[in-house]
Design a protein around this motif. Sequence first.
Motif, PDB file in Angstrom:
ATOM      1  N   GLN A  41      11.355-100.563  79.412  1.00 21.39           N
ATOM      2  CA  GLN A  41      10.085-101.297  79.569  1.00 21.39           C
ATOM      3  C   GLN A  41       8.910-100.333  79.520  1.00 21.39           C
ATOM      4  O   GLN A  41       7.920-100.577  78.818  1.00 21.39           O
ATOM      5  N   LEU A  42       9.032 -99.225  80.270  1.00 22.94           N
ATOM      6  CA  LEU A  42       7.942 -98.241  80.327  1.00 22.94           C
ATOM      7  C   LEU A  42       7.707 -97.626  78.951  1.00 22.94           C
ATOM      8  O   LEU A  42       6.554 -97.457  78.520  1.00 22.94           O
ATOM      9  N   LYS A  71      13.216 -98.218  82.410  1.00 21.17           N
ATOM     10  CA  LYS A  71      12.907 -97.084  81.536  1.00 21.17           C
ATOM     11  C   LYS A  71      12.499 -97.582  80.145  1.00 21.17           C
ATOM     12  O   LYS A  71      11.498 -97.127  79.572  1.00 21.17           O
ATOM     13  N   VAL A  81       5.823-100.169  76.837  1.00 20.14           N
ATOM     14  CA  VAL A  81       4.414-100.315  77.247  1.00 20.14           C
ATOM     15  C   VAL A  81       3.620 -99.065  76.859  1.00 20.14           C
ATOM     16  O   VAL A  81       2.492 -99.164  76.357  1.00 20.14           O
TER      17      VAL A  81
END
Lengths: 51, 248
Positions: free
Chosen positions: A39-40, A37, A43
């Motif tokens: 990481q997303l 979560k 990004v």
Amino acid sequence: MPDLGKYADTVLAAYAVSLVLILGLVLISVIRSTRVKKQLEAVDKKVKSDG
Amino acid sequence: MKEPRVTSLWTYANPKKFIETTDKLLPWVAMLALICLVTGLIWGFFFTPDDYRQGATVKIIYIHVPSALMAINAWLMMLVASLVWIVRRHHVSALAARAAAPVGLVMTLIALATGAIWGQPMWGTWWAWDPRLTSFLVLTLFYFGYIALWAAIENDDTAADLTSILCLVGSVFAVLSRYAVNFWNQGLHQGASLSLDEKENVADVFYHPLLVSIAGFVLLFIALVLLRTRTEIRARRTRALLARERMN
């Protein structure tokens, strides 16, 4: 604690192995969920800032 | 006159909708799973008598039977999700199948481990090449193969295609694990513990906590699959965004 008699080791071993496996699975699932979560979000933020 | 709006099941195949829905659903399912598991296991462990033949080892039934049940049903859930992927190409269904595999594997390992621990004092051996035990072992190998195949293929769609085929093949062993005792009337493993036939079914004193424990395992499976599917959806989205970034 119930009296498990001569089968105490057997019963306790079965419960211990199962609880370790279940708790391990839950822990791994929750940790990975939180990590992915984050990481997303990182990004997503980067993509938006790059336009 | 305004027609009532019917929400199609396929709406939930939309990743965004799936995450929104499970945001609300997941805490409830997880809480119910915890309540049922704790109640079932405490009831079974502390408040049930010993069996006249198996003694205190009967308490293993509250883990062994639910985990074995979930090991088989997890694979059947993966089969349904894989078929939905093959027919309708919904990514969420393929990711749900992927998410369920490690949960099913852990259930299979618990069933095998508790079965071996239980079998040693009852049968005098940890393992026998009995039809049910053997088909369960093969199912375990299918779980490992399925998880490895997902990990080995970089393209998500190709991985979903190939794992779906593997899932179809493995379903034979999932069904065999369930009915092996009926197909081959041999081996050490007894018949089903839960049966509509009153003579075959376990006594009520063991049956009721067992049902609560099974409910706990089913709910735990659902909660974990929902959580892990959300993770897979986010991981896929991250990979897609990174790939798009690299192309720009």
